[in-house]
Design a protein around this motif. Structure first.
Motif, PDB file in Angstrom:
ATOM      1  N   ASN A   1       0.821  -1.208   0.000  1.00 28.67           N
ATOM      2  CA  ASN A   1       0.000   0.000   0.000  1.00 28.67           C
ATOM      3  C   ASN A   1       0.857   1.261   0.000  1.00 28.67           C
ATOM      4  O   ASN A   1       0.526   2.248  -0.657  1.00 28.67           O
ATOM      5  CB  ASN A   1      -0.940   0.004   1.205  1.00 28.67           C
ATOM      6  CG  ASN A   1      -2.000  -1.085   1.131  1.00 28.67           C
ATOM      7  OD1 ASN A   1      -2.294  -1.588   0.045  1.00 28.67           O
ATOM      8  ND2 ASN A   1      -2.555  -1.458   2.263  1.00 28.67           N
ATOM      9  N   THR A   2       1.963   1.210   0.738  1.00 27.19           N
ATOM     10  CA  THR A   2       2.868   2.360   0.781  1.00 27.19           C
ATOM     11  C   THR A   2       3.467   2.625  -0.590  1.00 27.19           C
ATOM     12  O   THR A   2       3.520   3.773  -1.055  1.00 27.19           O
ATOM     13  CB  THR A   2       3.998   2.113   1.800  1.00 27.19           C
ATOM     14  OG1 THR A   2       3.444   1.988   3.117  1.00 27.19           O
ATOM     15  CG2 THR A   2       5.006   3.260   1.788  1.00 27.19           C
ATOM     16  N   ALA A   3       3.930   1.565  -1.250  1.00 33.21           N
ATOM     17  CA  ALA A   3       4.538   1.723  -2.572  1.00 33.21           C
ATOM     18  C   ALA A   3       3.537   2.309  -3.564  1.00 33.21           C
ATOM     19  O   ALA A   3       3.864   3.236  -4.313  1.00 33.21           O
ATOM     20  CB  ALA A   3       5.062   0.384  -3.072  1.00 33.21           C
ATOM     21  N   CYS A   4       2.325   1.775  -3.567  1.00 32.84           N
ATOM     22  CA  CYS A   4       1.321   2.254  -4.516  1.00 32.84           C
ATOM     23  C   CYS A   4       0.909   3.695  -4.242  1.00 32.84           C
ATOM     24  O   CYS A   4       0.815   4.512  -5.170  1.00 32.84           O
ATOM     25  CB  CYS A   4       0.092   1.341  -4.475  1.00 32.84           C
ATOM     26  SG  CYS A   4       0.386  -0.307  -5.172  1.00 32.84           S
ATOM     27  N   SER A   5       0.677   4.023  -2.989  1.00 32.54           N
ATOM     28  CA  SER A   5       0.252   5.389  -2.658  1.00 32.54           C
ATOM     29  C   SER A   5       1.378   6.391  -2.879  1.00 32.54           C
ATOM     30  O   SER A   5       1.146   7.510  -3.340  1.00 32.54           O
ATOM     31  CB  SER A   5      -0.228   5.459  -1.204  1.00 32.54           C
ATOM     32  OG  SER A   5       0.824   5.108  -0.300  1.00 32.54           O
ATOM     33  N   HIS A   6       2.620   5.990  -2.587  1.00 33.16           N
ATOM     34  CA  HIS A   6       3.757   6.899  -2.746  1.00 33.16           C
ATOM     35  C   HIS A   6       4.050   7.177  -4.217  1.00 33.16           C
ATOM     36  O   HIS A   6       4.675   8.196  -4.545  1.00 33.16           O
ATOM     37  CB  HIS A   6       4.994   6.297  -2.071  1.00 33.16           C
ATOM     38  CG  HIS A   6       6.113   7.257  -1.897  1.00 33.16           C
ATOM     39  ND1 HIS A   6       6.012   8.383  -1.102  1.00 33.16           N
ATOM     40  CD2 HIS A   6       7.374   7.292  -2.426  1.00 33.16           C
ATOM     41  CE1 HIS A   6       7.146   9.058  -1.136  1.00 33.16           C
ATOM     42  NE2 HIS A   6       7.995   8.422  -1.933  1.00 33.16           N
ATOM     43  N   LEU A   7       3.612   6.289  -5.084  1.00 34.84           N
ATOM     44  CA  LEU A   7       3.842   6.467  -6.516  1.00 34.84           C
ATOM     45  C   LEU A   7       2.620   7.042  -7.225  1.00 34.84           C
ATOM     46  O   LEU A   7       2.381   6.772  -8.397  1.00 34.84           O
ATOM     47  CB  LEU A   7       4.239   5.123  -7.146  1.00 34.84           C
ATOM     48  CG  LEU A   7       5.593   4.564  -6.684  1.00 34.84           C
ATOM     49  CD1 LEU A   7       5.826   3.180  -7.263  1.00 34.84           C
ATOM     50  CD2 LEU A   7       6.732   5.506  -7.082  1.00 34.84           C
ATOM     51  N   GLY A   8       1.855   7.821  -6.501  1.00 33.83           N
ATOM     52  CA  GLY A   8       0.757   8.544  -7.126  1.00 33.83           C
ATOM     53  C   GLY A   8      -0.593   7.872  -7.043  1.00 33.83           C
ATOM     54  O   GLY A   8      -1.506   8.231  -7.788  1.00 33.83           O
TER      55      GLY A   8
END
Length: 246
Positions: free
Chosen positions: A145-152
């Protein structure tokens, strides 16, 4: 006549029995083992190994007896995928089949079976987040979730608008003792937290390459409390053996 009387005597609710079948609409999916020509992926788009990769391909093929050179299918597909910006197009498959003198269908079977072959274009940095049980127990859902949210705010399987990152959810990557972890390209990043995940992604976004391996203070996969075994000097050749074996 008796039969008509019998039919009239049976309640209609019991006489009529229907079995309703649940159906789902057909949808296009990357999980379908088929190829559909597109503007960016069709047999008319040329592909061939560059001189460096052709030399490498010939070295790989030479490892196998001539009658078994089809065994080079997987390494040659991998080589083609790397040259083709990280994905295996239909032209890559056809070229490998021609090079190995085998039916194209045999190459398609391999390319559609192994998930290591990406059949759609990916971003410059291919982020694979492991969510199998050991990683899940250590917080891989939060890492994903962090990776997806941090990438827009992208979702697993999607690529960022600038084409720099593609994030997918994958099965075990073999680094269970260092869970949670993710893979970027060929490098493992382990012992992750949401904060360290963001730092890794930010480094790649800047054109830098963060140091692979555990993102904590430990070395490789040693115990979190430090080295607890194999701490003494290794035995030398023949040490502690009978004299005749020294």
């Amino acid at each position: 006549m008796l039969s008509s009387v019998a039919r009239r005597s049976i309640p209609r609710a019991h006489a009529v029995q229907r079995r309703f079948l649940a159906t789902t609409p057909a949808r296009r999916s990357d999980a379908l083992f088929v190829h559909r020509d597109t503007a960016y992926n069709n047999p008319k788009i040329p592909f061939e190994f560059n001189p460096e990769n052709m030399k490498r391909a010939q070295e790989i093929i030479a490892r196998y007896p001539p009658q078994y050179k089809k065994a080079a299918t997987i390494p040659l597909l991998d080589l083609g995928q790397r040259q083709n910006k990280g994905w295996t197009s239909i032209s890559v498959m056809n070229y490998v089949a021609k090079l190995l003198e085998m039916p194209a269908m045999r190459v398609y079977e391999v390319a559609t079976f192994y998930t290591m072959f990406n059949r759609e274009p990916i971003g410059e940095h291919f982020v694979q987040v492991c969510t199998t049980t050991p990683c899940m127990l250590r917080g891989s859902t939060e890492i994903l979730n962090t990776a997806c949210s941090h990438l827009g705010g992208i979702h697993p399987g999607q690529t960022t608008k600038d084409g720099k990152f593609t994030v997918i959810e994958v099965e075990c990557q073999g680094a269970c003792s260092n869970a949670p972890m993710l893979v970027v390209g060929d490098d493992f990043y382990e012992d992750l937290t949401p904060e360290s995940t963001k730092k890794i992604l930010d480094a790649f976004a800047k054109g830098e390459k963060p140091k692979p391996g555990p993102q904590s203070s430990r070395q490789t996969s040693e115990n979190s409390a430090g080295l607890t075994a194999l701490a003494s000097k290794p035995y030398g050749p023949g040490e502690f053996c009978q004299p005749e074996f020294q």
